[in-house]
Design an enzyme around this catalytic site. Structure first.
Site, short mmCIF file in Angstrom:
data_model
loop_
_atom_site.label_atom_id
_atom_site.label_comp_id
_atom_site.label_asym_id
_atom_site.label_seq_id
_atom_site.Cartn_x
_atom_site.Cartn_y
_atom_site.Cartn_z
N HIS A 1 -0.70 -5.60 2.97
CA HIS A 1 -1.87 -6.47 3.11
C HIS A 1 -1.52 -7.88 2.66
O HIS A 1 -0.89 -8.06 1.61
CB HIS A 1 -3.03 -5.95 2.26
CG HIS A 1 -3.95 -5.03 3.00
ND1 HIS A 1 -4.25 -3.75 2.57
CD2 HIS A 1 -4.66 -5.21 4.15
CE1 HIS A 1 -5.10 -3.19 3.42
NE2 HIS A 1 -5.35 -4.05 4.39
N GLU B 1 0.83 -1.21 0.00
CA GLU B 1 0.00 0.00 0.00
C GLU B 1 0.86 1.26 0.00
O GLU B 1 1.71 1.44 0.86
CB GLU B 1 -0.92 0.01 1.23
CG GLU B 1 -1.83 -1.20 1.35
CD GLU B 1 -2.93 -1.22 0.30
OE1 GLU B 1 -3.06 -0.24 -0.46
OE2 GLU B 1 -3.67 -2.22 0.25
N CYS C 1 -7.10 -1.01 8.91
CA CYS C 1 -5.76 -1.03 8.31
C CYS C 1 -5.35 0.35 7.83
O CYS C 1 -4.26 0.84 8.15
CB CYS C 1 -5.73 -2.02 7.14
SG CYS C 1 -5.94 -3.75 7.62
#
Length: 226
Positions: free
Chosen positions: A153, A72, A134
């Site tokens: 993730h 991410e 998250c």
């Protein structure tokens, strides 16, 4: 402590890895199992690992339905409408009142993903961390840690969710990330020294020291070092 978390007294690098406990239908959270497995496996003699279920900060979380590891890049400040396991939701559906609309990690995750794919790792790049716990954790970590954080993730189920499969890939990801941070830190120091004092010859042939201001950095700029 250096940019990558190196303790100057022990000359070891300290990596903080986080994961999540059970939530919704996920009674066993693969991200926390992976964090514990990564601590057991280690990252080599020169690196210590701290794990936390909830300074480089490496955060782990699960992505239900994912079949690969997701790197991410970005965390957004607004749009958090889903309640957590305790039924709570952020005030005004945002992470930090008055904070930036979005924050990027100092790491160029697209470049990192490309490099890791070249090592045959099953990873992809993402700019959407899901606007749940998250991404909330990621945004706060980026905000308070000067963007020196990453969020990874991992699959919630399947073969890649097993610690014996996932942990070796996470080892490579974190080790590669540390290398990128150290290289970036070195280049920033070299640039700063070069810009602090450049030399030019005056008419008499003597060297003059010309001091320059250090170029400011775009707060959303991330760096590719591969």
């Amino acid at each position: 402590m250096s940019l990558s978390g190196k303790d100057s007294s022990s000359q070891k690098e300290l990596v903080v890895v986080t994961g999540f406990g059970p939530f919704r239908q996920h009674l066993v959270n693969a991200s926390w199992e992976a964090a514990k497995g990564l601590k057991r496996a280690g990252l080599g003699e020169g690196t210590d690992i701290d794990i936390a279920e909830i300074p480089v900060a490496v955060h782990l979380g699960i992505a239900p339905g994912a079949r690969c590891i997701i790197l991410e890049q970005t965390a957004k400040n607004h749009g958090y409408k889903d309640r957590d396991v305790c039924g709570s939701c952020p005030a005004n559906n945002c992470c930090i009142e008055g904070g930036a609309e979005w924050l990027d990690s100092i790491i160029d995750m697209r470049s990192l993903a490309k490099h890791l794919k070249g090592l045959s790792l099953d990873v992809i790049y993402s700019r959407d961390a899901g606007r749940y716990l998250c991404e909330f954790v990621y945004y706060c970590s980026l905000q308070y840690g000067q963007r020196r954080a990453v969020f990874v993730h991992v699959p919630a189920s399947g073969s890649l969710a097993r610690s014996d499969t996932l942990v070796p890939q996470l080892q490579i990801i974190v080790q590669t990330l540390l290398h990128q941070l150290d290289t970036q830190h070195l280049r920033e120091n070299q640039t700063a020294r070069a810009e602090e004092c450049t030399t030019s010859w005056d008419s008499s042939g003597a060297i003059n020291n010309v001091h320059k201001e250090t170029r400011s950095q775009d707060p959303h700029e991330s760096h590719s070092l591969f």
